[in-house]
Write a protein that holds these residues in place. Structure first.
Motif, PDB file in Angstrom:
ATOM      1  N   CYS A  40      -5.214  -2.040   6.778  1.00  0.00           N
ATOM      2  CA  CYS A  40      -5.047  -1.112   7.989  1.00  0.00           C
ATOM      3  C   CYS A  40      -5.320   0.473   7.552  1.00  0.00           C
ATOM      4  CB  CYS A  40      -3.481  -0.930   7.431  1.00  0.00           C
ATOM      5  SG  CYS A  40      -2.515  -1.697   7.549  1.00  0.00           S
ATOM      6  N   HIS A  41      -5.653   1.304   6.721  1.00  0.00           N
ATOM      7  CA  HIS A  41      -6.650   2.097   7.113  1.00  0.00           C
ATOM      8  C   HIS A  41      -7.354   2.158   6.044  1.00  0.00           C
ATOM      9  CE1 HIS A  41      -2.474   3.161   8.899  1.00  0.00           C
ATOM     10  NE2 HIS A  41      -2.737   2.696   9.247  1.00  0.00           N
ATOM     11  N   GLY A  42      -7.488   1.350   5.330  1.00  0.00           N
ATOM     12  CA  GLY A  42      -9.454   1.466   3.884  1.00  0.00           C
ATOM     13  C   GLY A  42      -9.034   2.025   3.490  1.00  0.00           C
ATOM     14  N   SER A  43      -8.373   2.018   2.140  1.00  0.00           N
ATOM     15  CA  SER A  43      -7.158   2.305   1.462  1.00  0.00           C
ATOM     16  C   SER A  43      -8.128   1.327   0.348  1.00  0.00           C
ATOM     17  CB  SER A  43      -6.268   2.906   1.269  1.00  0.00           C
ATOM     18  OG  SER A  43      -5.884   3.637   1.434  1.00  0.00           O
ATOM     19  N   PRO A  51      -7.375   7.326   2.797  1.00  0.00           N
ATOM     20  CA  PRO A  51      -6.044   7.663   2.421  1.00  0.00           C
ATOM     21  C   PRO A  51      -4.398   7.370   1.504  1.00  0.00           C
ATOM     22  CG  PRO A  51      -5.364   6.184   4.372  1.00  0.00           C
ATOM     23  CD  PRO A  51      -6.970   5.860   3.757  1.00  0.00           C
ATOM     24  N   CYS A  92       0.669  -1.500  -0.032  1.00  0.00           N
ATOM     25  CA  CYS A  92      -0.007   0.532  -0.180  1.00  0.00           C
ATOM     26  C   CYS A  92       0.706   1.161  -0.156  1.00  0.00           C
ATOM     27  CB  CYS A  92      -0.880   0.081   1.013  1.00  0.00           C
ATOM     28  SG  CYS A  92      -1.723   1.556   1.445  1.00  0.00           S
ATOM     29  N   CYS A 124      -6.645  -2.192   1.309  1.00  0.00           N
ATOM     30  CA  CYS A 124      -5.022  -2.278   2.275  1.00  0.00           C
ATOM     31  C   CYS A 124      -6.183  -2.684   3.614  1.00  0.00           C
ATOM     32  CB  CYS A 124      -4.560  -1.478   2.438  1.00  0.00           C
ATOM     33  SG  CYS A 124      -3.584  -1.180   3.284  1.00  0.00           S
ATOM     34  N   HIS A 152       0.454   3.982   1.398  1.00  0.00           N
ATOM     35  CA  HIS A 152      -0.529   4.854   2.470  1.00  0.00           C
ATOM     36  C   HIS A 152       0.995   4.684   3.335  1.00  0.00           C
ATOM     37  CE1 HIS A 152      -2.322   5.917   6.415  1.00  0.00           C
ATOM     38  NE2 HIS A 152      -2.440   6.968   5.188  1.00  0.00           N
ATOM     39  N   GLN A 153       0.896   3.641   3.980  1.00  0.00           N
ATOM     40  CA  GLN A 153       2.090   3.403   4.895  1.00  0.00           C
ATOM     41  C   GLN A 153       2.558   2.595   5.123  1.00  0.00           C
ATOM     42  OE1 GLN A 153       0.860   4.667   8.906  1.00  0.00           O
ATOM     43  NE2 GLN A 153       0.475   6.984   8.253  1.00  0.00           N
ATOM     44  N   ASN A 154       2.673   1.623   3.631  1.00  0.00           N
ATOM     45  CA  ASN A 154       3.122   0.231   3.421  1.00  0.00           C
ATOM     46  C   ASN A 154       2.777  -1.028   3.825  1.00  0.00           C
ATOM     47  OD1 ASN A 154       4.819   1.766   2.156  1.00  0.00           O
ATOM     48  ND2 ASN A 154       6.478   2.215   3.681  1.00  0.00           N
ATOM     49  N   CYS A 155       1.346  -1.365   4.359  1.00  0.00           N
ATOM     50  CA  CYS A 155       1.249  -2.232   4.316  1.00  0.00           C
ATOM     51  C   CYS A 155       0.700  -3.127   2.878  1.00  0.00           C
ATOM     52  CB  CYS A 155      -0.537  -2.311   5.745  1.00  0.00           C
ATOM     53  SG  CYS A 155      -0.487  -1.715   6.865  1.00  0.00           S
TER      54      CYS A 155
HETATM   55  S1  FES Z   1      -0.990   1.981   5.003  1.00  0.00           S
HETATM   56 FE1  FES Z   1      -2.627   0.726   3.312  1.00  0.00          FE
HETATM   57  S2  FES Z   1      -4.131   2.130   4.170  1.00  0.00           S
HETATM   58 FE2  FES Z   1      -2.678   2.986   5.298  1.00  0.00          FE
END
Ligand code: FES
Length: 146
Positions: A110-113, A126, A91, A108, A93-96
């Motif tokens: 982690c935060h719903g992207s 996000p 991802c 994703c 966003h923050q690499n999940c």
């Molecule tokens: S790491 Fe994927 S939405 Fe934040």
């Protein structure tokens, strides 16, 4: 096993975000610290030393959906029958590592992207940057790294 016959190369150069997947932390890091900037890791060659490696049989990628390959950190999609695409599963966003593919998007947890299966572009944040395309080839019933 020589790559002859019908070898289609699918190179999706979706522009900018070709870097991103520089770091190798995968675990469930939801990211405390880190506010969206990609750490600019000087990662090495991603696909050159694994070129030709089979990723998944074409039959395992649903039409209109896709399959996440967490070990390879790649998501393979098939927006339309016979039209395969591959993207980084990291991802932006923050690499999940993205969780799954459903309803036309790569998701994703982690935060719903959510990213579109057609081109990796952002459907819902996000995240603001698309999933980088990964080069693949389709040989017969196999999808391989290009
Ligand atoms: S790491 Fe994927 S939405 Fe934040």
């Amino acid at each position: 096993m020589t790559p002859r016959a019908t070898r289609r190369t699918v190179l999706l150069a979706s522009g900018a975000a070709a870097l991103a997947a520089g770091c190798g932390s995968d675990g469930g890091n939801g990211g405390n610290g880190g506010d969206g900037r990609d750490g600019g890791g000087g990662g090495g060659g991603t696909s050159s030393d694994t070129a030709g490696q089979e990723l998944i049989p074409t039959a395992d990628v649903p039409v209109g959906g896709g399959t996440v390959l967490p070990d390879e950190k790649i998501v393979v999609t098939q927006p339309q029958e016979g039209d395969f695409k591959a993207f980084s599963a990291i991802c932006t966003h923050q690499n999940c590592v993205v969780a799954d593919v459903a309803d036309g998007t790569v998701n994703c947890a982690c935060h719903g992207s959510r990213f579109r299966i057609t081109d990796g572009s952002v459907e819902q944040g996000p995240a603001t940057r698309p999933l980088p395309a990964e080069p693949i080839t389709v040989e017969g019933n196999s999808i391989r790294r290009a």
